[in-house]
Design a protein around this motif. Structure first.
Motif, PDB file in Angstrom:
ATOM      1  N   MET A   1       0.827  -1.198   0.000  1.00 32.05           N
ATOM      2  CA  MET A   1       0.000   0.000   0.000  1.00 32.05           C
ATOM      3  C   MET A   1       0.860   1.247   0.000  1.00 32.05           C
ATOM      4  O   MET A   1       2.019   1.229   0.378  1.00 32.05           O
ATOM      5  CB  MET A   1      -0.902  -0.001   1.249  1.00 32.05           C
ATOM      6  CG  MET A   1      -1.990  -1.055   1.218  1.00 32.05           C
ATOM      7  SD  MET A   1      -3.064  -0.928  -0.210  1.00 32.05           S
ATOM      8  CE  MET A   1      -4.266   0.263   0.378  1.00 32.05           C
ATOM      9  N   GLY A   2       0.240   2.345  -0.366  1.00 35.75           N
ATOM     10  CA  GLY A   2       1.009   3.567  -0.551  1.00 35.75           C
ATOM     11  C   GLY A   2       1.404   4.270   0.738  1.00 35.75           C
ATOM     12  O   GLY A   2       2.284   5.114   0.733  1.00 35.75           O
ATOM     13  N   MET A   3       0.776   3.890   1.846  1.00 35.95           N
ATOM     14  CA  MET A   3       0.900   4.706   3.047  1.00 35.95           C
ATOM     15  C   MET A   3       2.338   4.909   3.535  1.00 35.95           C
ATOM     16  O   MET A   3       2.754   6.013   3.860  1.00 35.95           O
ATOM     17  CB  MET A   3       0.070   4.087   4.155  1.00 35.95           C
ATOM     18  CG  MET A   3      -0.173   5.075   5.272  1.00 35.95           C
ATOM     19  SD  MET A   3      -1.478   4.460   6.324  1.00 35.95           S
ATOM     20  CE  MET A   3      -1.376   5.615   7.652  1.00 35.95           C
ATOM     21  N   ASP A   5       5.131   3.980   1.798  1.00 36.23           N
ATOM     22  CA  ASP A   5       6.102   3.876   0.715  1.00 36.23           C
ATOM     23  C   ASP A   5       7.252   4.862   0.871  1.00 36.23           C
ATOM     24  O   ASP A   5       8.389   4.578   0.510  1.00 36.23           O
ATOM     25  CB  ASP A   5       5.420   4.141  -0.639  1.00 36.23           C
ATOM     26  CG  ASP A   5       4.802   2.874  -1.201  1.00 36.23           C
ATOM     27  OD1 ASP A   5       4.921   1.831  -0.526  1.00 36.23           O
ATOM     28  OD2 ASP A   5       4.217   2.942  -2.291  1.00 36.23           O
ATOM     29  N   PHE A   6       6.919   6.051   1.395  1.00 36.57           N
ATOM     30  CA  PHE A   6       7.936   7.105   1.442  1.00 36.57           C
ATOM     31  C   PHE A   6       9.051   6.785   2.422  1.00 36.57           C
ATOM     32  O   PHE A   6      10.081   7.430   2.435  1.00 36.57           O
ATOM     33  CB  PHE A   6       7.287   8.454   1.779  1.00 36.57           C
ATOM     34  CG  PHE A   6       6.685   8.512   3.152  1.00 36.57           C
ATOM     35  CD1 PHE A   6       7.430   8.975   4.223  1.00 36.57           C
ATOM     36  CD2 PHE A   6       5.372   8.102   3.356  1.00 36.57           C
ATOM     37  CE1 PHE A   6       6.868   9.029   5.495  1.00 36.57           C
ATOM     38  CE2 PHE A   6       4.814   8.143   4.619  1.00 36.57           C
ATOM     39  CZ  PHE A   6       5.554   8.611   5.704  1.00 36.57           C
ATOM     40  N   ARG A  10      14.501   5.101  -2.182  1.00 40.68           N
ATOM     41  CA  ARG A  10      14.235   5.005  -3.616  1.00 40.68           C
ATOM     42  C   ARG A  10      15.574   5.010  -4.343  1.00 40.68           C
ATOM     43  O   ARG A  10      16.519   5.673  -3.918  1.00 40.68           O
ATOM     44  CB  ARG A  10      13.404   6.190  -4.096  1.00 40.68           C
ATOM     45  CG  ARG A  10      12.196   6.470  -3.240  1.00 40.68           C
ATOM     46  CD  ARG A  10      11.176   5.383  -3.320  1.00 40.68           C
ATOM     47  NE  ARG A  10      10.629   5.275  -4.669  1.00 40.68           N
ATOM     48  CZ  ARG A  10       9.667   4.423  -4.978  1.00 40.68           C
ATOM     49  NH1 ARG A  10       9.182   3.612  -4.058  1.00 40.68           N
ATOM     50  NH2 ARG A  10       9.196   4.366  -6.206  1.00 40.68           N
ATOM     51  N   SER A  11      15.646   4.275  -5.423  1.00 39.53           N
ATOM     52  CA  SER A  11      16.892   4.290  -6.180  1.00 39.53           C
ATOM     53  C   SER A  11      16.704   5.109  -7.456  1.00 39.53           C
ATOM     54  O   SER A  11      15.961   4.707  -8.346  1.00 39.53           O
ATOM     55  CB  SER A  11      17.316   2.870  -6.518  1.00 39.53           C
ATOM     56  OG  SER A  11      16.211   2.157  -7.016  1.00 39.53           O
ATOM     57  N   ALA A  12      17.329   6.244  -7.491  1.00 41.55           N
ATOM     58  CA  ALA A  12      17.238   7.116  -8.658  1.00 41.55           C
ATOM     59  C   ALA A  12      18.335   6.748  -9.643  1.00 41.55           C
ATOM     60  O   ALA A  12      19.402   7.336  -9.664  1.00 41.55           O
ATOM     61  CB  ALA A  12      17.347   8.567  -8.238  1.00 41.55           C
ATOM     62  N   THR A  13      18.067   5.725 -10.434  1.00 44.33           N
ATOM     63  CA  THR A  13      19.099   5.176 -11.305  1.00 44.33           C
ATOM     64  C   THR A  13      19.044   5.716 -12.731  1.00 44.33           C
ATOM     65  O   THR A  13      19.874   5.362 -13.557  1.00 44.33           O
ATOM     66  CB  THR A  13      18.979   3.644 -11.359  1.00 44.33           C
ATOM     67  OG1 THR A  13      17.613   3.330 -11.641  1.00 44.33           O
ATOM     68  CG2 THR A  13      19.384   3.001 -10.056  1.00 44.33           C
ATOM     69  N   ALA A  14      18.053   6.570 -13.021  1.00 45.20           N
ATOM     70  CA  ALA A  14      17.906   7.075 -14.384  1.00 45.20           C
ATOM     71  C   ALA A  14      19.152   7.856 -14.836  1.00 45.20           C
ATOM     72  O   ALA A  14      19.553   7.775 -15.990  1.00 45.20           O
ATOM     73  CB  ALA A  14      16.667   7.954 -14.502  1.00 45.20           C
ATOM     74  N   ALA A  15      19.765   8.574 -13.883  1.00 42.02           N
ATOM     75  CA  ALA A  15      20.954   9.369 -14.230  1.00 42.02           C
ATOM     76  C   ALA A  15      22.108   8.457 -14.660  1.00 42.02           C
ATOM     77  O   ALA A  15      22.856   8.789 -15.594  1.00 42.02           O
ATOM     78  CB  ALA A  15      21.370  10.225 -13.039  1.00 42.02           C
TER      79      ALA A  15
END
Lengths: 114, 278
Positions: A1-3, A5-6, A10-15
């Motif tokens: 669930m979203g509750m 999640d934060f 998070r893995s910001a791998t786009a870069a």
């Protein structure tokens, strides 16, 4: 669930993806035209060398490399350790030789990018 | 003269057939007489996605081989007027097609009054993909926001520049358009996915549109209907925008930014993205 999640990292791998792509795409564009004739060039060079030496296709590598002053065609031939045929007239002891020839292919590079 | 559009990507599974079906159906909805040709000989799927798989009698290969006329092989869509499908062969091998034969088919479609010929390319960069692109006037390069897809798109752009009739005859080069599919604006915003801007910067071509990752695409293909016919869905609407942009309407791009969501839905939805990512 979203509750919650934060709370997860998070893995910001786009870069990372973008950086890797920039490098690989640039390299592939540069050798675009050169790459198309390299396999044939390799075959033909092998045929010439094979007239004098018994060798494998794997032992011949042909590369186009980017240097500051243009593109350089590099040819590498590794001769086998054991000769099966009687030695040719040359009495050289060294079995493993490295041939390296540089040739500027600036014209071809321009063709590749135009 | 018909305008020939190739839908291509290099990589498989990025949405070429979905896109071909929706672009062709969308063009027909806009009033243009359109045919979609499946170039994926041996692995035909366009007929299935467009819901006419049980009406296939002849195909592209039988026309090229002279075993059937083009009129016999063309399947008229039952839902959309002006929409036709020329399926690929399921049984023949890839060598059955040749440049000259495909050229004859494309030319005859022009004389039959078609406005657009949409060529659904097979995956790869080999003969099949090169045949599909050879006669193209414009190319839609379908790309997923993912490294292998972007790299393959770049290779395909190289081929479009070198191996097409326009390139070989030294005419005005093929016009290339980028279509980003399966895009998730939220994941791009949080840095988990390549963004549209990243892809544009890497490939350096003009953006035709963004199709969001959507359940509607699977729903549509399950039923054999191009998703563009369900234009009230996100992906269907996005495809309709793409078609309108292609024929010259100036529409702003959508699905670039994550949707703004209300306070409660941010906390209590099963969304895969972070509660604070939006």
């Amino acid at each position: 669930m979203g509750m919650f999640d934060f709370l997860k990292p998070r893995s910001a791998t786009a870069a990372i993806a973008k950086d890797r792509l920039q490098i690989i795409v640039a390299r592939e564009r540069r050798v675009g035209v050169g790459a198309s004739y390299l396999p044939q060039l390799q075959q033909e060079l092998l045929a010439v060398v094979a007239k004098y030496e018994k060798l494998d296709l794997d032992l011949v590598t042909v590369n186009v490399e980017q240097r500051d002053d243009g593109e350089v065609l590099e040819l590498n031939v590794v001769l086998p350790e054991e000769r099966q045929a009687p030695p040719p007239p040359t009495t050289r002891k060294k079995k493993r030789r490295k041939k390296k020839r540089g040739r500027h292919l600036a014209a071809a590079a321009n063709l590749a990018t135009s | 003269m018909a305008k020939v559009i190739v839908v291509t990507s290099g990589k498989g599974g990025v949405g070429k057939t979905t896109t071909s079906a929706s672009i062709a159906a969308g063009m027909a909805l806009e009033g243009y007489k359109t045919v979609a040709i499946d170039f994926d000989v041996g692995l035909r799927n366009l007929d299935l996605v467009m819901g006419c798989e049980r009406r296939v009698v002849y195909d592209l290969v039988s026309v090229v081989k002279g075993e059937a006329s083009l009129r016999q092989a063309l399947i008229r869509d039952k839902r959309v007027e002006n929409l036709h499908i020329l399926p690929a062969s399921q049984t023949r091998d890839k060598e059955a097609l040749d440049l000259e034969g495909v050229g004859r088919v494309v030319k005859e479609l022009g004389t039959m009054g078609f406005d657009y010929v949409v060529c659904d390319s097979p995956a790869g960069i080999e003969k099949g993909a090169q045949l599909a692109m050879y006669y193209a006037d414009e190319a839609i390069v379908v790309t997923n926001p993912e490294v292998s897809s972007v790299r393959d798109s770049d290779r395909i752009l190289g081929l479009l520049d070198a191996k097409t009739q326009r390139a070989i005859e030294g005419r005005e080069p093929i016009k290339t358009h980028l279509l980003v599919t399966r895009y998730s604006p939220a994941r791009a915003a949080s840095g988990e996915m390549l963004s549209v801007d990243d892809i544009l910067e890497l490939l350096g071509i003009e953006l035709l549109g963004v199709i969001p990752e959507s359940q509607a695409v699977l729903n549509a293909s399950n039923q054999g209907a191009p998703v563009v016919l369900e234009s009230e869905t996100d992906a269907g609407g996005a495809y309709l925008d793409v078609v309108k942009r292609f024929v010259g309407e100036a529409l702003p791009h959508r699905f670039l930014e994550p949707e703004k969501r209300g306070f409660f839905s941010r906390f209590f939805s099963p969304s895969p993205r972070s509660a604070f990512a939006g």
